[in-house]
Design an enzyme around this catalytic site. Structure first.
Site, PDB file in Angstrom:
ATOM      1  N   ASN A  26       0.986  -1.347   0.080  1.00 43.54           N
ATOM      2  CA  ASN A  26      -0.046  -0.098  -0.029  1.00 43.54           C
ATOM      3  C   ASN A  26       0.877   1.158  -0.005  1.00 43.54           C
ATOM      4  O   ASN A  26       1.741   1.620   0.947  1.00 43.54           O
ATOM      5  CB  ASN A  26      -0.948  -0.183   1.195  1.00 43.54           C
ATOM      6  CG  ASN A  26      -1.485   1.116   1.644  1.00 43.54           C
ATOM      7  OD1 ASN A  26      -1.388   2.114   1.049  1.00 43.54           O
ATOM      8  ND2 ASN A  26      -2.768   1.068   2.602  1.00 43.54           N
ATOM      9  N   ASN A 102     -13.365  -3.389   4.567  1.00 44.75           N
ATOM     10  CA  ASN A 102     -12.644  -4.542   4.793  1.00 44.75           C
ATOM     11  C   ASN A 102     -13.374  -5.434   5.786  1.00 44.75           C
ATOM     12  O   ASN A 102     -12.826  -6.336   6.453  1.00 44.75           O
ATOM     13  CB  ASN A 102     -11.086  -4.400   4.996  1.00 44.75           C
ATOM     14  CG  ASN A 102     -10.366  -3.573   3.961  1.00 44.75           C
ATOM     15  OD1 ASN A 102     -10.152  -2.381   4.327  1.00 44.75           O
ATOM     16  ND2 ASN A 102     -10.441  -4.126   2.734  1.00 44.75           N
ATOM     17  N   GLU A 164     -10.003 -10.330   2.324  1.00 45.32           N
ATOM     18  CA  GLU A 164     -10.228  -8.733   2.667  1.00 45.32           C
ATOM     19  C   GLU A 164     -11.546  -8.070   2.488  1.00 45.32           C
ATOM     20  O   GLU A 164     -11.707  -6.964   2.495  1.00 45.32           O
ATOM     21  CB  GLU A 164      -9.192  -8.007   1.718  1.00 45.32           C
ATOM     22  CG  GLU A 164      -7.903  -8.663   1.857  1.00 45.32           C
ATOM     23  CD  GLU A 164      -7.076  -7.985   2.975  1.00 45.32           C
ATOM     24  OE1 GLU A 164      -6.911  -6.839   3.158  1.00 45.32           O
ATOM     25  OE2 GLU A 164      -6.192  -8.870   3.731  1.00 45.32           O
ATOM     26  N   HIS A 230      -6.220  -3.633  -3.294  1.00 44.72           N
ATOM     27  CA  HIS A 230      -7.749  -4.234  -2.990  1.00 44.72           C
ATOM     28  C   HIS A 230      -8.124  -3.661  -4.483  1.00 44.72           C
ATOM     29  O   HIS A 230      -7.706  -2.762  -4.987  1.00 44.72           O
ATOM     30  CB  HIS A 230      -8.429  -3.486  -1.997  1.00 44.72           C
ATOM     31  CG  HIS A 230      -8.045  -3.732  -0.670  1.00 44.72           C
ATOM     32  ND1 HIS A 230      -7.762  -2.963   0.313  1.00 44.72           N
ATOM     33  CD2 HIS A 230      -7.838  -5.256  -0.076  1.00 44.72           C
ATOM     34  CE1 HIS A 230      -7.571  -3.583   1.469  1.00 44.72           C
ATOM     35  NE2 HIS A 230      -7.563  -5.187   1.175  1.00 44.72           N
ATOM     36  N   ASP A 232     -10.951  -2.433  -4.953  1.00 44.08           N
ATOM     37  CA  ASP A 232     -11.551  -1.125  -4.964  1.00 44.08           C
ATOM     38  C   ASP A 232     -10.635   0.038  -5.209  1.00 44.08           C
ATOM     39  O   ASP A 232     -11.084   1.127  -5.020  1.00 44.08           O
ATOM     40  CB  ASP A 232     -12.566  -1.016  -3.702  1.00 44.08           C
ATOM     41  CG  ASP A 232     -11.657  -0.780  -2.398  1.00 44.08           C
ATOM     42  OD1 ASP A 232     -10.289  -0.850  -2.477  1.00 44.08           O
ATOM     43  OD2 ASP A 232     -12.527  -0.818  -1.438  1.00 44.08           O
ATOM     44  N   ASN A 342      -3.025   6.865   4.654  1.00 44.64           N
ATOM     45  CA  ASN A 342      -2.687   5.345   4.895  1.00 44.64           C
ATOM     46  C   ASN A 342      -3.376   4.723   3.944  1.00 44.64           C
ATOM     47  O   ASN A 342      -3.567   3.456   4.172  1.00 44.64           O
ATOM     48  CB  ASN A 342      -3.257   5.198   6.298  1.00 44.64           C
ATOM     49  CG  ASN A 342      -2.256   4.898   7.443  1.00 44.64           C
ATOM     50  OD1 ASN A 342      -1.074   4.630   6.891  1.00 44.64           O
ATOM     51  ND2 ASN A 342      -2.736   4.900   8.561  1.00 44.64           N
ATOM     52  N   CYS A 348     -13.074   3.020   0.814  1.00 51.17           N
ATOM     53  CA  CYS A 348     -12.636   2.143   1.706  1.00 51.17           C
ATOM     54  C   CYS A 348     -13.128   2.486   3.172  1.00 51.17           C
ATOM     55  O   CYS A 348     -13.226   1.450   3.965  1.00 51.17           O
ATOM     56  CB  CYS A 348     -11.004   2.535   2.138  1.00 51.17           C
ATOM     57  SG  CYS A 348      -9.917   2.376   0.503  1.00 51.17           S
TER      58      CYS A 348
END
Ligand code: SUG
Length: 418
Positions: A26, A102, A164, A230, A232, A342, A348
């Protein structure tokens, strides 16, 4: 009479929000590692997003932050927050449950065999700091969706199969309350980065959720390697619209064909890499938008991070998109920069649940007044700033716990304080 609508449940950003660089793969998490975070500002940004969506006439809910540090987890590791090493302390203190996408994978009632809405809690096992979220999440979802006539909440699929949650799940349907095709996106390889969603987990979730029409689609290795940890981060769907980057899937042509066979009214908006590169898509979080149907009948809107507006190729593409005659009519940039640093954008921060709000525990549903009340608690009790170097400070830990307790009490959810 049952009224099924999409409710977005946002994770309230917890008082321990910090940048410890815990999520390998990430990019935002790695590049902001060690910086000072502003939990109060972060939580207020999240509340403002909820308020914005409520003002659009959308149904909104929220989840409480989890109890951090997670002493029970540290105890199972034979240690305590005071004694442990810095990386375990940071993992025990992470506010990562804010990213409610998640939390679980949701199959709404019209899609399932027993016509109940099923939620399978994600095990999040790939990242240590997220692997211990599921116990608190399961407890909370069990309360929010306790009505057994309308909901079934499942424990996570067992390790070692990484799951996830809804971040790798999309649902295409004519309208939210119609039966949909559920798309489970999994990774096989991500080059130097881990593929966090395993196909065995996706298949298990589809079975547990009793989803009737499902497609399993491989995320492109290239996307994961570029930082799309991810799905998304590179694709989003709403009702009959799929909005995705050209390089999101390993075999887009086969996927699009399967999808159109299942749901002929599907509209696919594929963003070409020569308009928006994968790197710009990931840096701007263009696809981590909430794609929503506006209740006033004026079409769909994208609730985007302001980073998408600030990225020239992305914003220019979006201007052309809304000027055309397509289903996406409106762009709404929102400031969630504290979470973005982050790697968590507007999408998210929320878990979508199609359900009748009357069947959900009312304590988890937002109103303007409740958001005002929550914002007051945050303003009074959330730490202003946290640097990861301060995480061992007992006074800070005390204030983090105290802040959450005050929120739980005000939301009449003290039973979550165990
Ligand atoms: O799991 N970041 C989260 C961001 C999750 C975003 N969610 C979705 N795409 N749906 C993650 O990587 C960073 C925490 C830290 O480094 O301190 C973090 O966990």
């Amino acid at each position: 009479m049952s009224r099924l609508v999409e409710i977005n449940f946002d994770g309230i950003i917890g008082p321990s929000h910090n940048y410890a660089g815990l999520s390998f793969g990430n990019m935002a998490s790695s590049s902001h590692a060690g910086e000072t975070a502003y939990p109060r500002e972060a939580a207020l940004q999240g509340i403002e997003k909820m308020r914005h969506n409520l003002d659009l006439g959308l149904a909104q809910g929220f989840f409480m932050p989890l109890d951090r540090p997670n002493d029970a987890w540290l105890k199972n590791l034979g240690t305590t927050v005071g004694e442990t090493e810095a990386h375990l302390r940071a993992a025990a203190l992470s506010a990562s449950s804010m990213w409610a996408a998640n939390a679980a994978t949701v199959s709404p009632a019209p899609d399932t065999q027993d016509s109940r809405c099923h939620l399978t809690v994600a095990n999040l096992q790939t990242m240590p700091h997220r692997s211990h979220e599921w116990t608190g999440t399961l407890q909370q979802l069990g309360i929010a969706f306790a009505d057994p006539v309308h909901f079934a909440v499942h424990a996570p699929v067992p390790q070692p199969f990484g799951d996830e949650g809804a971040a790798n799940h999309m649902r295409l349907c004519a309208r939210h309350d119609d039966a949909g095709v559920e798309i489970f996106v999994y990774g096989v390889s991500g080059g130097r980065f881990p593929a966090r969603q395993h196909v065995e987990a996706s298949k298990a979730v589809a079975r547990l959720n009793e989803a009737q029409s499902v497609l399993f689609v491989q995320q492109s290795e290239q996307a994961i390697a570029a930082g799309a940890f991810h799905n998304d981060v590179v694709a989003v769907a709403n009702e009959n619209v799929l909005f995705a980057h050209e390089q999101a899937f390993e075999d887009s042509a086969a996927f699009y064909q399967d999808l159109r066979d299942r749901l002929p009214e599907t509209e696919i908006i594929e963003v070409p890499a020569d308009r928006v590169s994968l790197a710009d898509a990931i840096a701007s979080y263009l696809f981590n938008a909430q794609l929503v149907t506006l209740p006033d009948g004026s079409g769909m809107a994208l609730i985007l991070p302001t980073e998408a507006r600030d990225n020239q190729p992305v914003w220019s593409y979006l201007q052309d998109l809304v000027a055309g005659n397509g289903p996406i009519r409106r762009l709404c940039p929102v400031d969630v920069r504290q979470s973005m640093a982050n790697g968590g954008g507007p999408a998210c921060l929320r878990l979508r649940v199609v359900a009748d709000p009357a069947t959900v525990d009312e304590r988890f549903l937002a109103s303007a007044e409740k958001l005002d009340m929550i914002a007051d608690i945050v303003s009074d009790h959330w730490p202003e700033a946290i640097n990861p170097g301060q995480l061992s400070d007992p006074a800070l830990i005390g204030s983090i716990r105290q802040a959450r307790t005050r929120l739980l009490e005000s939301c009449r959810l003290a039973e979550l304080d165990n």
